[in-house]
Enzyme design. Structure first.
Site, mmCIF file in Angstrom:
data_model
loop_
_atom_site.group_PDB
_atom_site.id
_atom_site.type_symbol
_atom_site.label_atom_id
_atom_site.label_comp_id
_atom_site.label_asym_id
_atom_site.label_seq_id
_atom_site.Cartn_x
_atom_site.Cartn_y
_atom_site.Cartn_z
ATOM 1 N N VAL A 101 0.932 -1.535 -0.151
ATOM 2 C CA VAL A 101 0.046 0.606 0.015
ATOM 3 C C VAL A 101 1.348 1.638 0.084
ATOM 4 O O VAL A 101 0.113 1.965 -0.216
ATOM 5 C CB VAL A 101 -1.084 -0.041 1.093
ATOM 6 C CG1 VAL A 101 -2.206 -1.501 1.050
ATOM 7 C CG2 VAL A 101 -0.135 -0.211 2.407
ATOM 8 N N ASN A 149 -7.281 -0.733 6.661
ATOM 9 C CA ASN A 149 -6.534 -1.191 8.334
ATOM 10 C C ASN A 149 -5.132 -1.322 8.104
ATOM 11 O O ASN A 149 -4.044 -1.660 9.647
ATOM 12 C CB ASN A 149 -6.863 -2.320 8.192
ATOM 13 C CG ASN A 149 -6.449 -3.557 9.085
ATOM 14 O OD1 ASN A 149 -7.069 -3.445 10.823
ATOM 15 N ND2 ASN A 149 -6.035 -4.555 8.727
ATOM 16 N N TYR A 168 4.869 6.081 15.046
ATOM 17 C CA TYR A 168 3.484 6.192 15.724
ATOM 18 C C TYR A 168 2.432 6.889 15.213
ATOM 19 O O TYR A 168 1.341 6.613 15.441
ATOM 20 C CB TYR A 168 3.407 4.722 16.478
ATOM 21 C CG TYR A 168 1.839 3.791 16.352
ATOM 22 C CD1 TYR A 168 1.898 2.504 15.244
ATOM 23 C CD2 TYR A 168 0.928 3.636 17.070
ATOM 24 C CE1 TYR A 168 0.737 2.026 14.915
ATOM 25 C CE2 TYR A 168 -0.521 3.705 16.855
ATOM 26 C CZ TYR A 168 -0.582 2.054 15.714
ATOM 27 O OH TYR A 168 -1.618 1.599 15.955
#
Length: 253
Positions: A64, A90, A158
Site C-alpha cells: 500500500v 487497516n 506511530y
C-alpha cells in the site's frame, strides 16, 4: 442497499490480525471481499480458512505504500467487481519503542509510507471508484488507534501517523458528503493478538514503570467494526473507540 445484494468490500492488511478477522466477518455476512496485503500466501490461507470460494473471497497482494501498485489494485477491483461499497483502511506498522533522537530516517519514512501515505493512496482509490459508480457512494473506515489521542512512551512515529489519520478521516468525511461517501474511523486499544503478546507481559508506562495491560478479545473489535459497516449511507459513525475496559488509556500520562 439490501443485504441480499452482493456488496463488495476491500480490506487492507487482511492476511493477519484485525484485518483478517474483519474480512472474514464480512465474508460470513455475504459480502464479496477483496483481501489485500503484502503476502499472497497469507491472503489465500485467510480466505481458505473462512471457507469462501474464489468468487467471493479475492486475494490481491499489494504494497500500500507504493502509489502505482495501489492504483493498479483499484483498477483491478473495478474490472473484476464492478463497484466498491466498503474500504477498511487497516494496513499499518508499528516500530520498536524508540526515543525521538534514536529514530533512523528509514524507520520514520517506513511508518509514514505505510500508516499515512498508504492509507491516503487507498482512500483516494476508493473515493474515485465510489464517486464514479452507479449507484454512487460507499463507506470508508480508517483504522486509527487510541494513540491518535494519547501516545505511549517511545512511539513518536506511530503516534504522529495515527494523529494524521484522524485528520484524514475528518477531511474525507467532509469531502465525501456530496457523493454519499461516509468516512469514519475506528480507534482500537489492546486487542488480544500475536502483536500484543508483549502487553500481557509488561509494557512501558508514562510514569517510567513497566506493567502488564489488560487486553480484549478480537471478537469485540469485529463486532464494533461490523456495526459500522452495516450502517446505511445516510448514517455515519465518525469516530468509534473500542478498548479493553481495564487498560490504562483514560488518565494515561
Amino acid at each position: 442497499m439490501s443485504t441480499s445484494t452482493l456488496r463488495t468490500a476491500l480490506v487492507t492488511g487482511a492476511g493477519s490480525g484485525i484485518g483478517r478477522a474483519c474480512a472474514t466477518a464480512l465474508l460470513k455476512e455475504g459480502w464479496q471481499v477483496v483481501f489485500v496485503g503484502r503476502r499472497a500466501q497469507a491472503l489465500k490461507e485467510a480466505i481458505a480458512a473462512a471457507g469462501a470460494d474464489g468468487a467471493r473471497g479475492i486475494a490481491l497482494p499489494c504494497d500500500v505504500s507504493d502509489e502505482h501498485a495501489v492504483a493498479a489494485l483499484f483498477e483491478n477491483v473495478r474490472e473484476r467487481c464492478g463497484r466498491l461499497d466498503l474500504l477498511f483502511n487497516n494496513a499499518g506498522v508499528s516500530l520498536p519503542n524508540t526515543l525521538p533522537d534514536e529514530y533512523s530516517a528509514a524507520a520514520w519514512r517506513q511508518a509514514v509510507d505505510i500508516n499515512l501515505n498508504g492509507a491516503f493512496f487507498c482512500l483516494s482509490g476508493a473515493f474515485r471508484l465510489m464517486r464514479a459508480q452507479q449507484p454512487g457512494g460507499g463507506r470508508i473506515i480508517n483504522n486509527g488507534s487510541i494513540s491518535a489521542h494519547a501516545p505511549r512512551p517511545g512511539s513518536m512515529a506511530y503516534t504522529a501517523t495515527k494523529h494524521a489519520i484522524t485528520g484524514l478521516t475528518r477531511a474525507a468525511a467532509l469531502d465525501g458528503r456530496p457523493f454519499d461517501i461516509a468516512v469514519g474511523q475506528i480507534d482500537i486499544g489492546n486487542v488480544a493478538s500475536d502483536m500484543t503478546e508483549k502487553m500481557a507481559r509488561g509494557v512501558p508506562q508514562a510514569d517510567g514503570s513497566v506493567r502488564p495491560e489488560a487486553r480484549m478479545d478480537m471478537q469485540a473489535v469485529v463486532d464494533t467494526f461490523m456495526a459500522m459497516a452495516r450502517l446505511p449511507l445516510s448514517a455515519n459513525v465518525l469516530f468509534m473507540t473500542v478498548m479493553a475496559t481495564r487498560m490504562p488509556f483514560v488518565g494515561r500520562g
